[in-house]
Design a protein around this motif. Sequence first.
Motif, mmCIF file in Angstrom:
data_model
loop_
_atom_site.group_PDB
_atom_site.id
_atom_site.type_symbol
_atom_site.label_atom_id
_atom_site.label_comp_id
_atom_site.label_asym_id
_atom_site.label_seq_id
_atom_site.Cartn_x
_atom_site.Cartn_y
_atom_site.Cartn_z
ATOM 1 N N LEU A 1 31.039 53.556 62.055
ATOM 2 C CA LEU A 1 30.761 52.311 61.341
ATOM 3 C C LEU A 1 29.911 52.546 60.103
ATOM 4 C CD1 LEU A 1 30.100 49.886 64.321
ATOM 5 C CD2 LEU A 1 32.056 49.884 62.779
ATOM 6 N N TYR A 2 28.969 53.481 60.197
ATOM 7 C CA TYR A 2 28.137 53.803 59.038
ATOM 8 C C TYR A 2 28.978 54.384 57.913
ATOM 9 C CZ TYR A 2 24.987 56.392 56.045
ATOM 10 O OH TYR A 2 24.344 56.897 54.948
ATOM 11 N N SER A 3 29.859 55.322 58.244
ATOM 12 C CA SER A 3 30.686 55.933 57.199
ATOM 13 C C SER A 3 31.641 54.903 56.601
ATOM 14 C CB SER A 3 31.449 57.139 57.741
ATOM 15 O OG SER A 3 32.377 56.747 58.714
ATOM 16 N N LEU A 4 32.161 53.999 57.416
ATOM 17 C CA LEU A 4 33.026 52.939 56.902
ATOM 18 C C LEU A 4 32.255 52.018 55.958
ATOM 19 C CD1 LEU A 4 35.717 51.387 56.929
ATOM 20 C CD2 LEU A 4 34.842 50.148 58.921
ATOM 21 N N ALA A 5 31.048 51.644 56.333
ATOM 22 C CA ALA A 5 30.226 50.777 55.481
ATOM 23 C C ALA A 5 29.896 51.467 54.162
ATOM 24 C CB ALA A 5 28.949 50.381 56.208
ATOM 25 N N LYS A 6 29.620 52.769 54.216
ATOM 26 C CA LYS A 6 29.315 53.502 52.990
ATOM 27 C C LYS A 6 30.535 53.560 52.072
ATOM 28 C CE LYS A 6 27.231 57.638 51.297
ATOM 29 N NZ LYS A 6 26.628 58.895 51.543
ATOM 30 N N ARG A 7 31.724 53.813 52.648
ATOM 31 C CA ARG A 7 32.946 53.840 51.834
ATOM 32 C C ARG A 7 33.220 52.471 51.222
ATOM 33 N NH1 ARG A 7 36.179 56.270 56.280
ATOM 34 N NH2 ARG A 7 37.278 54.295 56.105
ATOM 35 N N LEU A 8 33.017 51.397 52.006
ATOM 36 C CA LEU A 8 33.241 50.052 51.474
ATOM 37 C C LEU A 8 32.253 49.713 50.365
ATOM 38 C CD1 LEU A 8 34.016 48.089 54.759
ATOM 39 C CD2 LEU A 8 35.611 48.709 52.945
ATOM 40 N N ASP A 9 31.022 50.182 50.497
ATOM 41 C CA ASP A 9 30.034 49.966 49.441
ATOM 42 C C ASP A 9 30.448 50.679 48.162
ATOM 43 O OD1 ASP A 9 27.489 48.935 48.512
ATOM 44 O OD2 ASP A 9 26.782 51.011 48.585
ATOM 45 N N ASP A 10 30.939 51.899 48.291
ATOM 46 C CA ASP A 10 31.425 52.638 47.112
ATOM 47 C C ASP A 10 32.617 51.927 46.475
ATOM 48 O OD1 ASP A 10 29.477 54.553 47.492
ATOM 49 O OD2 ASP A 10 30.825 55.953 48.542
ATOM 50 N N ARG A 11 33.517 51.432 47.301
ATOM 51 C CA ARG A 11 34.675 50.701 46.772
ATOM 52 C C ARG A 11 34.244 49.434 46.046
ATOM 53 N NH1 ARG A 11 39.005 51.042 51.753
ATOM 54 N NH2 ARG A 11 39.289 53.294 51.663
ATOM 55 N N MET A 12 33.262 48.736 46.627
ATOM 56 C CA MET A 12 32.768 47.517 45.991
ATOM 57 C C MET A 12 32.153 47.826 44.623
ATOM 58 S SD MET A 12 32.796 44.436 46.891
ATOM 59 C CE MET A 12 32.207 42.930 46.229
#
Length: 98
Positions: free
Chosen positions: A42-53
């Motif tokens: 979940l942490y890695s997913l949140a980090k990837r989504l933050d980068d995408r945002m």
Amino acid sequence: MEEIFAIVAIFIGLPWIILHYITKWKTSATITTDDEALLEELYSLAKRLDDRMDTVERLVASDNPDFRPARLVHDSEQDNQQLRELEQLMAEKKGSLK
């Protein structure tokens, strides 16, 4: 006969039940390895989504000069510092498990 049963129930049965549930409570209070793996995912997913945002906001801002990001602070150093600390803790934990 009932007196013996009562004595056995009080001195053997009752402590056994109490100690059994104390052990259950202590083991259920810890996080399992499956939970740790899920949190890491979940942490890695949140980090990837933050980068995408960040990328989407940069693209929209380059096309539209009047665009204001919805987030309060774009790419905040305080947020990034907290992420770096979390990554460092995760790396230390992985290192100690090996």
